[in-house]
Design a protein around this motif. Sequence first.
Motif, PDB file in Angstrom:
ATOM      1  N   LEU A   1      -6.721   0.274  -4.451  1.00 30.50           N
ATOM      2  CA  LEU A   1      -6.403  -1.136  -4.232  1.00 30.50           C
ATOM      3  C   LEU A   1      -7.649  -2.002  -4.381  1.00 30.50           C
ATOM      4  O   LEU A   1      -7.616  -3.081  -4.975  1.00 30.50           O
ATOM      5  CB  LEU A   1      -5.758  -1.355  -2.857  1.00 30.50           C
ATOM      6  N   ALA A   2      -8.755  -1.510  -3.858  1.00 35.49           N
ATOM      7  CA  ALA A   2      -9.978  -2.306  -3.891  1.00 35.49           C
ATOM      8  C   ALA A   2     -10.420  -2.561  -5.334  1.00 35.49           C
ATOM      9  O   ALA A   2     -10.821  -3.674  -5.694  1.00 35.49           O
ATOM     10  CB  ALA A   2     -11.085  -1.592  -3.119  1.00 35.49           C
TER      11      ALA A   2
ATOM     12  N   CYS B   1      -5.033  -2.478   3.361  1.00 37.55           N
ATOM     13  CA  CYS B   1      -4.544  -1.807   4.565  1.00 37.55           C
ATOM     14  C   CYS B   1      -5.568  -1.838   5.677  1.00 37.55           C
ATOM     15  O   CYS B   1      -5.257  -1.526   6.814  1.00 37.55           O
ATOM     16  CB  CYS B   1      -4.125  -0.378   4.249  1.00 37.55           C
ATOM     17  N   GLY B   2      -6.810  -2.194   5.347  1.00 39.84           N
ATOM     18  CA  GLY B   2      -7.797  -2.412   6.390  1.00 39.84           C
ATOM     19  C   GLY B   2      -8.625  -1.212   6.805  1.00 39.84           C
ATOM     20  O   GLY B   2      -9.462  -1.310   7.691  1.00 39.84           O
TER      21      GLY B   2
ATOM     22  N   THR C   1     -14.705   3.186  -0.537  1.00 41.01           N
ATOM     23  CA  THR C   1     -13.294   2.830  -0.396  1.00 41.01           C
ATOM     24  C   THR C   1     -12.438   4.042  -0.724  1.00 41.01           C
ATOM     25  O   THR C   1     -12.820   4.884  -1.534  1.00 41.01           O
ATOM     26  CB  THR C   1     -12.888   1.673  -1.334  1.00 41.01           C
ATOM     27  N   ILE C   2     -11.270   4.092  -0.099  1.00 43.55           N
ATOM     28  CA  ILE C   2     -10.458   5.301  -0.195  1.00 43.55           C
ATOM     29  C   ILE C   2      -9.488   5.258  -1.373  1.00 43.55           C
ATOM     30  O   ILE C   2      -9.252   6.268  -2.016  1.00 43.55           O
ATOM     31  CB  ILE C   2      -9.706   5.528   1.139  1.00 43.55           C
ATOM     32  N   CYS C   3      -8.927   4.095  -1.654  1.00 43.94           N
ATOM     33  CA  CYS C   3      -7.901   4.099  -2.703  1.00 43.94           C
ATOM     34  C   CYS C   3      -8.170   3.044  -3.768  1.00 43.94           C
ATOM     35  O   CYS C   3      -9.137   2.290  -3.700  1.00 43.94           O
ATOM     36  CB  CYS C   3      -6.502   3.922  -2.099  1.00 43.94           C
TER      37      CYS C   3
ATOM     38  N   CYS D   1     -10.929   0.523   4.978  1.00 39.49           N
ATOM     39  CA  CYS D   1     -12.295   0.583   4.450  1.00 39.49           C
ATOM     40  C   CYS D   1     -12.917  -0.814   4.526  1.00 39.49           C
ATOM     41  O   CYS D   1     -12.314  -1.786   4.066  1.00 39.49           O
ATOM     42  CB  CYS D   1     -12.312   1.045   2.997  1.00 39.49           C
TER      43      CYS D   1
ATOM     44  N   ILE E   1       0.817  -1.209   0.000  1.00 37.92           N
ATOM     45  CA  ILE E   1       0.000   0.000   0.000  1.00 37.92           C
ATOM     46  C   ILE E   1       0.859   1.270   0.000  1.00 37.92           C
ATOM     47  O   ILE E   1       0.383   2.344  -0.345  1.00 37.92           O
ATOM     48  CB  ILE E   1      -1.004  -0.020   1.183  1.00 37.92           C
TER      49      ILE E   1
HETATM   50  S1  SF4 Z   1      -9.371   0.704  -0.470  1.00 37.04           S
HETATM   51 FE1  SF4 Z   1      -7.268   1.368  -0.060  1.00 37.04          FE
HETATM   52  S2  SF4 Z   1      -7.449   2.601   1.792  1.00 37.04           S
HETATM   53 FE2  SF4 Z   1      -9.321   1.352   1.680  1.00 37.04          FE
HETATM   54  S3  SF4 Z   1      -8.842  -0.531   2.860  1.00 37.04           S
HETATM   55 FE3  SF4 Z   1      -8.398  -0.934   0.717  1.00 37.04          FE
HETATM   56  S4  SF4 Z   1      -6.200  -0.523   0.614  1.00 37.04           S
HETATM   57 FE4  SF4 Z   1      -6.916   0.514   2.435  1.00 37.04          FE
END
Ligand code: SF4
Lengths: 445, 160
Positions: A405-406, A354-355, A401-403, A357, A172
Amino acid sequence: MAVFEPVLLRRLGKPNSQSIETYLNDGGYRALEKAITTMTPDDVVQAVKASGLRGRGGAGFPCGLKWTFLPKNHTGPVYLCVNGDESEPCTFNNRVLIEEDPHQFLEGVILASYATKTWVAYIYLRYEYGQCYRTMEKAIAEAYEKGFLGKNIFGKGYDLDCYLHRGAGAYICGEETGLIESLEGKRAWPRIKPPFPAVEGAFRKPTVVNNIETLACVTHIIDRGVDWFKSMGVPPDPKNPRDVGSYGPKLYNISGHVNKPGTVELPMGITVRDLIDKHGGGVWKDRKAKGAIPGGISMGIMTEAEFDTPLDFDGPGKVGCLGLGTGAVTVFDEETSIADVLHNITRFFAHESCGQCTPCREGTGWLHKMADRIRRGQGRREDLDILAEIGNAIGTMPGTTICGLADGAGWPVKNAIKKFRPEFEALIRDGAGTRSRGLALVGAH
Amino acid sequence: MGVLSDDLRHKIMAYIPRYPRKQAVTLPALHLVQDAMRCVPLAAVREIADILDLSPAEVHDTMTFYGFFREEDKPLGRTRLWVCRSLACALRGGDELLEHCSKRLGVPVGCTTDDGKVTLEFAECIGACEGAPAVLVGDTHRMNVTHEVADKLMWDLRSY
Ligand code: SF4
Ligand SMILES: Cc1cc2nc3c(=O)[nH]c(=O)nc-3n(C[C@H](O)[C@H](O)[C@H](O)COP(=O)(O)O)c2cc1C
Ligand code: FES
């Protein structure tokens, strides 16, 4: 068509290619001298903008445009954070660039810093790249010694410091705001955007984040000119108003079931098939390919029938993949079970979320559990629909979700279920599981 | 007397001028301590916090986010051997290699041999996929690691 001469990799394998002396002999730091002595910072920004250079880190955002998002007339400080986290599975082109030619990249760092009026450039390198770290340490020291870093560069009053910062093994940290948090000494939890880093980034100051390959391209855009850069690659697709074209050279990584894994530099837009057959030595063991990931596992999965897709920013999207990503192609042959591939990919994301969201933290875990039970022959029919549903939803519901990765975690799942459904159905029906049971040694965490 | 040697303290403090905030020295400090002590004991967390004007909880929070750092109950052996398990390696025997190393060293993944010489861990893609299956020895890549190459490597790591 004329034979393509590599540029980014032109010094690969030359004796002492890492040293500043050989780099200077090969015309190194000429672009920097030109920029600092004859161009204003804004001239450099405009040149990079005109070149059409798009970020090589995965998102493909136009580089020059990003630089213009810095607040006008700010009084500083401004920071440049170089993203050398390179943790997207199956990707290693940043590593090759640094190991073979650290100064080409460092020159790009200094050029970008000058263009953005940066005071300090931090190069965030993943811990796993120990050799790169030591190579860069030496290169930075050499650049200070020659006056390309430090005070009053080329006597024109521009000062720049450059430091290496080592990561600690978390994917991350490659996400640009996760990287900034990590640099600041905190857990690498990506930030909610806006504000974007250009406005409020490292240490709450305006910050530019760029990938290593992007910056290596900047060196050559200033040295060889905008026209040279635009002379290769793929112009915008007239049918897609949002495509701004894919110009310049690109490093492609080839790995998996090919005879000759490695890195090649080509004009943007080679097809997966040509990459495998002409540059990767073809599929190993005289087998046929079943599929490939087109640019890191976050970009999804292509079937063999889709291998004529060009690898430019717009290409992979035409066959349902997320994008060009990192240009790292990993091939799997016809003997490979798609359930094993999916299991491996979902395990990665479950481990690396990263946990922060809930949809991502829980979703990546569920995806992995289901992929695992299908692989073990304990899958249920409804699992395929649930997988597809989560794959389609995770990362795409605004505000949940913030980033990215999802999004990247969902893409290979939905591609796999859609493109290889009969194979999954047969596995579930037979209840036998795949041949490679893998290990019960390590769980997801 | 604290647990950090004067040398370590000086090395940590040398990083401070590089950043506008001392907290940014957290990762460099944790690396320095773990390199030297093979783990980051709680007492060291307190002393790092003291040097950087942070609370120990802030340092501990960052440290535990990265699975990389070890607490004192589970220190690293002299060498950390990481075997890559991501896709490009798995397609060329990465999972089997990890299992082989575990058997040969006689320890489960994540653990250290009795002689304290090798800690075996899995890694996610270490960026050496053209040489799959690949491993990291400390922070240095080894590529195309057949079981024979791994045996030799493990033997060497345990016999010096
Ligand atoms: S979407 Fe990004 S910020 Fe949210 S839990 Fe997944 S890795 Fe972390
Ligand atoms: C989960 C995730 C991981 C990422 N990892 C990397 C990485 O390892 N290296 C990188 O350059 N960009 C990575 N990115 C993209 C960065 O956020 C950012 O867009 C990029 O560094 C910008 O540089 P560029 O415009 O020069 O490509 C990642 C993005 C996400 C969402
Ligand atoms: S997948 Fe193992 S090094 Fe990349």
